[in-house]
Every structure is written in structure tokens, then in C-alpha cells.
Design an enzyme around this catalytic site. Structure first.
Site: not given
Length: 353
Positions: A107, A140, A307
Site C-alpha cells: 500500500d 491509506h 479498500s
């Protein structure tokens, strides 16, 4: 780096991925070659079309594709919370015991956070992760890491940065990271990013790398069968168009249900290629500390998207893998026996946070 839109897919202009076997055949189109971790990126001569070159190489039996761009979800495609929102501190007490299960997270990197400060639950941040707190989508990976920590207490996390702070990466970077995992493969791999391909066919080098990580069953010192289970998001496209790598047959593709748990979240990718789903709306988790995204964050956020539904499913697999092989967990999870099914989203996996 530059991004080009071709056939409603994004690619790196003038780049084709292949292996060494195609180098001599592709030399007439090639200006330069960069090779690392078993992946060759052909930098094409001016005027050469990456899609046409990839097609011709495939027709000659070679594994090739344009260097597709992958985007972290959900910032680029929206959803009810297409950006994170600050929330008060979320309670979480890290477990002390280790389960022996390892979760790989490719990620944006993971920033420092009180939930794991001073602990050893995840591999130390690599040099390339030093700016994991910089960029429009930098939090994220940190958000996903918190969901995994809460859903699979005791699991270890192995972090590799493949997306920049704006949530942008490409196929070459991802495949190289997958190849680096081969020496010590994780039990579960979380991929909360993806994209479309120029021809809606599976990207061959990415497919090969994931299949190789899965591998055949092998005896291990703990007595468990080896083999990585890859879990990937179906994307926030509100579309049934295949979203890769989630649509690969060897991957558990994950969509999102809304807060009711009864319906598909409006933004979620969907279709017969989606295997499982989990809540994706307004989840709370660890985040960056400081003023980012136009708001004041103190280490915690609420965010929505496939996600994060993916992290819940990956965490559920990792938690159950304490007592049985991850592959067996997934087989049992997806066989549908006694489980709720959501149309075009597959088996519903509870959040259990």
C-alpha cells in the site's frame, strides 16, 4: 511519473512489462530496458504504442502488458466518504500474544501510531516508507493497518510500499514487490488497490506473480500448508467491469455493503468476479497525526470504501488462520454453506471490530 488513459484504463506512457524471454523480439521497438526483481520494463521508442506492442508480444507467446497504473481506493473514485474525516480517539489495546500468522500489506506505507508504537507487531518501516505521512492519500496504508490489527489480533504485519502518497502505483512496482515476498511469503496478502486493463484481460505478469505466491501446498515446521491467500478490493467504480487484481481467479475479490449490511454500497464494484463482501461505510481506524486533507486529525479517522472492506475480510482470514491453513479458511468461507450471500458481491463477512 506521467499517466495516460487508454480504453478507460490508465498506463505509463511508452512502457511495456515483460520478462527476459521477449527482449530480443521486442528490440525493434525498444529504446531502453530497466530490469529488477525478475521484471523487465521496456521503454519504447517514440511512436511505438504500448498496447500494440503488448498485443504482438502476446501473439508470439510472450507474457506482456502495458505498465498499467493502479490506484488506491477510495479517494479517486468517491463513495460516501471519498476523503477521510477526523474522529475522536478509537479504543484499541494491542494484544501481547503472537498468532504466528503474517499478513502482507502492499500500500502507501504505514506511519507511526500509538497503537503500535514501540511494539514489534509489524516489520519495521523500510527506507522507502519514510514519507508514509506525506501526500493526499498517505494515510491509506495506516488506516488499513489499524483495521487489520483489530480484526486479526496477534498477527504480524509485513509492509511494502507500492503506492505513492497520492495513492498511485503501477503494475511493474507491484509485481516486483510480489517477487520480493517469495522468499518469506505471508499467509495472507492485502491489496487495497487496483485498476482496469486496456483490453479487460488479466494482466499476465501480475497474475503469474500472485499465483506463484499461492504455490502448491508445502509442509512447514508448524505443520501448516504454505501458500499465500491474496485478498483485493473490487474498486469504488460502481461498475461490473473487471477490476484487477481482484478479478483474478486466484484472488479473493472484495466488495462493500452499506451500513445496513443488506445492500451493495453504491460505489462498490460488483459482478460474478467478486467473491466476498464486508461493511465499507464509515469505518474508523488509525490515521495520521496532524493537519492533513484540510482537517485536523489526531491519529484517527472515519473513511469508506472497498479498500477497507478488503482489510476486514483479509483480517478475518488471518484471524481464523491461527488454527488452520489460510487456504482452508477461504475455501470454507466461500463455499456458501450457511453464509449470507449478497447479489453480485458474494459471501458476506461480518466486520467483528
Amino acid at each position: 511519473m506521467e499517466i495516460e488513459s487508454v480504453g478507460a484504463a490508465y498506463i505509463r506512457p511508452g512502457q511495456v512489462l515483460t520478462d527476459r524471454s521477449a527482449l530480443s523480439v521486442a528490440s525493434r521497438w525498444t529504446q531502453a530496458v530497466s530490469e529488477a526483481d525478475g521484471v523487465c520494463v521496456l521503454h519504447l521508442s517514440p511512436g511505438a504504442d504500448p498496447c500494440e506492442v503488448a498485443r504482438e508480444l502476446r501473439e508470439q507467446g510472450h507474457r506482456a502488458s502495458p505498465n498499467h497504473v493502479f490506484l488506491g481506493q477510495p479517494l479517486f473514485f468517491g463513495g460516501p466518504a471519498s476523503r477521510p474525516f477526523p474522529v475522536p480517539p478509537v479504543s484499541h489495546k494491542p494484544g501481547r500474544s503472537r498468532s504466528g500468522v503474517v499478513v502482507g500489506l502492499l500500500d502507501t506505507g504505514v506511519a507511526e501510531h500509538p497503537w503500535w508504537s514501540g511494539g514489534d507487531w509489524y516489520d519495521r518501516i523500510a527506507p522507502e516508507d519514510a514519507d508514509a505521512a506525506e501526500g493526499a492519500q498517505a494515510g491509506h496504508g495506516t488506516f488499513i493497518a489499524g483495521l487489520l490489527a483489530r480484526r486479526a489480533p496477534g498477527a504480524a504485519l509485513r509492509v511494502h510500499r507500492v503506492l505513492d502518497g497520492d495513492g498511485v502505483g503501477d503494475e511493474a512496482t507491484v509485481v516486483r514487490a510480489l517477487h520480493r515476498l517469495r522468499e518469506h511469503p505471508p499467509h495472507v496478502l492485502n491489496l487495497s488497490f487496483g485498476g482496469h486493463t486496456f483490453d479487460d484481460r488479466p494482466p499476465p505478469l501480475l497474475s503469474d506473480a500472485i499465483a506463484e505466491l499461492a504455490g502448491p501446498p508445502v509442509d512447514t515446521p508448524t505443520g501448516r500448508a504454505a501458500g499465500t491467500v491474496t485478498v483485493a478490493c473490487a474498486g469504488n467504480t460502481a461498475s461490473d467491469r473487471p477490476f484487477w487484481p481482484a478479478a483474478l481467479p486466484s484472488v479473493v475479490g472484495v466488495g462493500a455493503v452499506d451500513a445496513s449490511g443488506e445492500r451493495r454500497a453504491p460505489y462498490s464494484g460488483h459482478g460474478d468476479w467478486v467473491d466476498a463482501c464486508a461493511p465499507g461505510d464509515w469505518l474508523t481506524s488509525s490515521f495520521l497525526d496532524g493537519s492533513v486533507h484540510g482537517g485536523d486529525f489526531a491519529g484517527y479517522a472515519a473513511w469508506s470504501g472497498t479498500s477497507f472492506a478488503t482489510a476486514l475480510v483479509a483480517g478475518a482470514v488471518a484471524d481464523a488462520a491461527r488454527t488452520e491453513p489460510a487456504r482452508e479458511v477461504v475455501r470454507r468461507m466461500l463455499d456458501g454453506h450457511g453464509a449470507r450471500q449478497i447479489r453480485d458481491l458474494g459471501v458476506l463477512v461480518p466486520a467483528s471490530l
